[in-house]
Enzyme design. Structure first.
Site, mmCIF file in Angstrom:
data_model
loop_
_atom_site.group_PDB
_atom_site.id
_atom_site.type_symbol
_atom_site.label_atom_id
_atom_site.label_comp_id
_atom_site.label_asym_id
_atom_site.label_seq_id
_atom_site.Cartn_x
_atom_site.Cartn_y
_atom_site.Cartn_z
ATOM 1 N N THR A 73 41.977 46.123 50.150
ATOM 2 C CA THR A 73 42.286 47.417 50.761
ATOM 3 C C THR A 73 42.910 47.220 52.134
ATOM 4 O OG1 THR A 73 40.455 48.469 49.575
ATOM 5 C CG2 THR A 73 41.312 49.620 51.507
ATOM 6 N N HIS A 101 46.487 46.505 51.631
ATOM 7 C CA HIS A 101 47.223 47.740 51.331
ATOM 8 C C HIS A 101 47.507 48.521 52.618
ATOM 9 C CE1 HIS A 101 47.289 47.458 47.026
ATOM 10 N NE2 HIS A 101 45.980 47.481 46.902
ATOM 11 N N HIS A 131 36.201 46.294 57.163
ATOM 12 C CA HIS A 131 34.966 46.931 56.714
ATOM 13 C C HIS A 131 34.004 45.969 56.004
ATOM 14 C CE1 HIS A 131 37.844 47.304 53.367
ATOM 15 N NE2 HIS A 131 36.796 47.185 52.580
ATOM 16 N N CYS A 137 27.776 62.960 55.364
ATOM 17 C CA CYS A 137 26.932 63.830 56.189
ATOM 18 C C CYS A 137 25.459 63.525 56.002
ATOM 19 C CB CYS A 137 27.222 65.290 55.869
ATOM 20 S SG CYS A 137 26.602 65.828 54.235
ATOM 21 N N CYS A 180 24.459 66.670 51.945
ATOM 22 C CA CYS A 180 25.108 67.513 50.951
ATOM 23 C C CYS A 180 24.781 67.063 49.525
ATOM 24 C CB CYS A 180 26.627 67.510 51.154
ATOM 25 S SG CYS A 180 27.450 65.972 50.684
ATOM 26 N N CYS A 236 26.038 63.445 48.851
ATOM 27 C CA CYS A 236 25.268 62.429 49.577
ATOM 28 C C CYS A 236 23.893 62.230 48.941
ATOM 29 C CB CYS A 236 25.124 62.813 51.047
ATOM 30 S SG CYS A 236 26.640 62.582 52.019
ATOM 31 N N CYS A 283 31.722 63.306 49.567
ATOM 32 C CA CYS A 283 31.229 64.171 50.640
ATOM 33 C C CYS A 283 32.410 64.758 51.406
ATOM 34 C CB CYS A 283 30.335 63.368 51.586
ATOM 35 S SG CYS A 283 29.862 64.259 53.099
ATOM 36 N N ARG A 333 42.987 30.205 38.784
ATOM 37 C CA ARG A 333 41.935 31.209 38.983
ATOM 38 C C ARG A 333 41.124 31.411 37.708
ATOM 39 N NH1 ARG A 333 43.854 35.981 43.204
ATOM 40 N NH2 ARG A 333 43.844 34.613 45.037
ATOM 41 N N GLY A 392 40.484 48.675 39.946
ATOM 42 C CA GLY A 392 41.624 48.294 40.776
ATOM 43 C C GLY A 392 42.409 49.500 41.253
ATOM 44 N N LEU A 393 42.728 49.536 42.551
ATOM 45 C CA LEU A 393 43.462 50.662 43.132
ATOM 46 C C LEU A 393 44.944 50.583 42.784
ATOM 47 C CD1 LEU A 393 41.962 50.837 46.739
ATOM 48 C CD2 LEU A 393 41.519 52.403 44.853
#
Length: 342
Positions: free
Chosen positions: A40, A43, A60, A90, A93, A96, A104, A198, A260-261
């Site tokens: 990510t 990206h 992250h 939050c 909610c 969450c 959320c 791989r 996968g995105l």
């Protein structure tokens, strides 16, 4: 003051000195030790995702040490190692409460829609800090977040022992899928990737069958599953063509785990009648949160995942531009980490 790497625009980091943040009510200051570079992040670096968040401090997949506690923080100790759930909802909610934080309305993600961890310090909500054992190396703890994403995918797909699973893609996330599937007891585990190296690595760490020639994938999966197709197929690359292939590789009544995105707006045509009559299913999954993080840390602490394939490629914060610029030229590095401190 602290050093921080700000992605000013796609492709360009700028190192800046910024004030060390002060934790407020319910917050914790973390001194960052290691940060993994995620797909990510690549990206975002290339301008394909979260461009509206720039300029921003990405990152992250991180771990560090609890440096200071804000008012009203309990259950945590200064000096302890920790990992952090980076998805900030939050907390109250409907979504969450169901640990569907990404839905959320107030959801933010560290390093994606708010400043992240490519800095020497970060302030985070205390409720999202998870203490880690002192004996665990930081380079291993930094794998908690990506492993949590894989844990969530397995949970959403209801993977259990004895199921056949095909993993499309043997990159860092695909490799984590393979190791976790082995731990769960899936069998056989079939891995595909255009890189023979791989595939070979995945075979050494848990896969039962591997194939690197795209023309042989379907025959390989069918042979390994007595002609039925796999119970579950996990797409871990983000290519529309592989999603199309995944639908051809599941058995009747099988499941496609969409992980996968892809780019925005990509679609997956589905034969509705076949899906109904065969009772096939597709479910998406992306970021691990809540119990997924705790489970991932538990797997690492108790040695259920071999971190060795993900270690070795390390860059100082001052060299973060080089780390990102050379990422595509280092296919043998399953994971790259930015080292802040030890």
């Amino acid at each position: 003051m602290m050093r921080a790497a700000i992605l000013m625009r796609p492709g360009r980091f700028e190192l800046q000195d910024r004030p060390v943040p002060t934790p407020g009510m319910g917050e914790v200051l973390i001194r960052i030790a290691r940060v993994g570079i995620c797909g990510t992040d690549i990206h975002i670096f290339n301008g394909h995702y979260a461009a509206d968040s720039l300029p921003m401090i990405p990152g992250h997949e991180f771990t560090g040490t609890i440096e200071a506690l804000g008012p009203d923080v309990t259950g945590l100790r200064i000096g302890d190692k920790a990992v952090v759930d980076t998805n900030v909802g939050c907390g109250t909610c409907y979504w969450c409460r169901r640990n569907e934080i990404l839905n959320c309305p107030e959801m933010r993600q560290m390093g994606i829609s708010m400043d992240g961890a490519f800095a020497e310090y970060i302030v985070v909500p205390g409720r999202l800090v998870i203490p880690a054992p002192a004996h665990m190396p930081f380079e291993v703890l930094a794998l908690t977040e990506p492993l949590a994403c894989v844990v969530r995918a397995a949970r959403k797909a209801n993977v259990t022992f004895g199921q056949s699973v095909a993993v499309l893609g043997a990159g860092p996330i695909g490799h984590l899928h393979v190791q976790l599937l082995r731990t769960i007891g899936a069998a056989p585990i079939i891995v595909t990737d255009i890189s023979p190296d791989r595939v070979a690595l995945a075979l050494r760490h848990g896969a039962d069958v591997g194939v690197s020639d795209p023309a042989d994938v379907k025959a390989c999966v069918m042979q390994a599953t007595e002609g039925r197709g796999a119970d579950i197929v996990i797409e871990s690359v983000g290519l529309p063509a592989l999603y199309q292939q995944a639908l051809q590789l599941i058995r009747k009544g099988g499941h496609v785990a969409a992980f996968g995105l892809t780019g925005a707006g990509e679609v997956l045509p589905v034969d509705i009648l076949t899906t109904i009559l065969q009772e096939n299913s597709i479910k998406g999954s992306v970021a691990g949160s809540g119990q997924d993080m705790h489970d991932a840390l538990n797997f690492l602490v108790h040695g259920r995942i071999d971190p060795t394939p993900f270690l070795g490629a390390e860059y100082a914060l001052d060299d973060i531009q080089t780390a990102f610029d050379t990422f595509k030229d280092r296919p043998d590095d399953l994971k790259t980490q930015i080292v802040m401190s030890d």
